[in-house]
Motif scaffolding. Structure first.
Motif, PDB file in Angstrom:
ATOM      1  N   MET A 108      -9.837 -29.582 -82.003  1.00 25.63           N
ATOM      2  CA  MET A 108     -10.542 -29.504 -80.743  1.00 25.63           C
ATOM      3  C   MET A 108     -11.705 -30.486 -80.822  1.00 25.63           C
ATOM      4  O   MET A 108     -12.586 -30.341 -81.650  1.00 25.63           O
ATOM      5  CB  MET A 108     -11.035 -28.077 -80.528  1.00 25.63           C
ATOM      6  CG  MET A 108     -11.486 -27.817 -79.144  1.00 25.63           C
ATOM      7  SD  MET A 108     -11.362 -26.066 -78.766  1.00 25.63           S
ATOM      8  CE  MET A 108     -13.046 -25.631 -78.790  1.00 25.63           C
ATOM      9  N   THR A 109     -11.699 -31.445 -79.959  1.00 32.12           N
ATOM     10  CA  THR A 109     -12.738 -32.466 -80.002  1.00 32.12           C
ATOM     11  C   THR A 109     -13.784 -32.282 -78.917  1.00 32.12           C
ATOM     12  O   THR A 109     -14.845 -32.876 -78.999  1.00 32.12           O
ATOM     13  CB  THR A 109     -12.113 -33.856 -79.861  1.00 32.12           C
ATOM     14  OG1 THR A 109     -11.393 -33.920 -78.633  1.00 32.12           O
ATOM     15  CG2 THR A 109     -11.192 -34.147 -81.030  1.00 32.12           C
ATOM     16  N   GLN A 110     -13.476 -31.494 -77.896  1.00 29.93           N
ATOM     17  CA  GLN A 110     -14.416 -31.289 -76.795  1.00 29.93           C
ATOM     18  C   GLN A 110     -14.593 -29.802 -76.517  1.00 29.93           C
ATOM     19  O   GLN A 110     -13.705 -28.997 -76.798  1.00 29.93           O
ATOM     20  CB  GLN A 110     -13.905 -31.959 -75.519  1.00 29.93           C
ATOM     21  CG  GLN A 110     -13.803 -33.453 -75.616  1.00 29.93           C
ATOM     22  CD  GLN A 110     -13.228 -34.044 -74.333  1.00 29.93           C
ATOM     23  OE1 GLN A 110     -12.687 -33.325 -73.505  1.00 29.93           O
ATOM     24  NE2 GLN A 110     -13.351 -35.336 -74.189  1.00 29.93           N
TER      25      GLN A 110
END
Length: 120
Positions: free
Chosen positions: A1-3
């Motif tokens: 999960m980057t955001q």
């Protein structure tokens, strides 16, 4: 999960684990909540030899046999961990009651459907 998600959701994000989170040495007792019929799931895991799965309970049986507070409390004390099929996960808070969530024994959602026998 980057955001960070725009809208929060009560459903946890699923990730693939390379190793098991329970083992024989821990003597963990796991209860699995599945969508009915239960026999379909039991037949699939029968040959896999998973020692920590102590009981498989269908959603209808959970609603029918664990209505009273004392029954839910006994279920909570009997097992170390609870797993749930994604198809019944959102319906469980209503059936299980607040004790499961106050004691931090959330049922962990798993995708238990849509697999062929080779994938298991």
């Amino acid at each position: 999960m980057t955001q960070v998600p725009e809208r929060p959701t009560p459903k946890p994000m699923q990730i693939v684990l390379p190793n098991s989170f329970t083992n024989k040495e821990q003597n963990s007792r796991v209860c699995v909540f599945v969508k009915d019929p239960v026999n379909d799931f039991k037949e699939k895991i029968q040959d896999l030899d998973i020692p920590c799965i102590a009981k498989v309970i269908g959603y209808d049986k959970l609603k029918r046999e664990y209505k009273q507070y004392k029954d839910k409390k006994a279920l909570l004390k009997e097992y170390d961990m609870f797993l749930s099929d994604l198809r019944v996960y959102k319906m469980l808070p209503e059936c299980l009651g607040k004790d499961f969530y106050e004691k931090k024994k959330y049922p962990y959602p798993l995708k238990l459907h849509g697999f062929s026998d080779d994938d298991l």
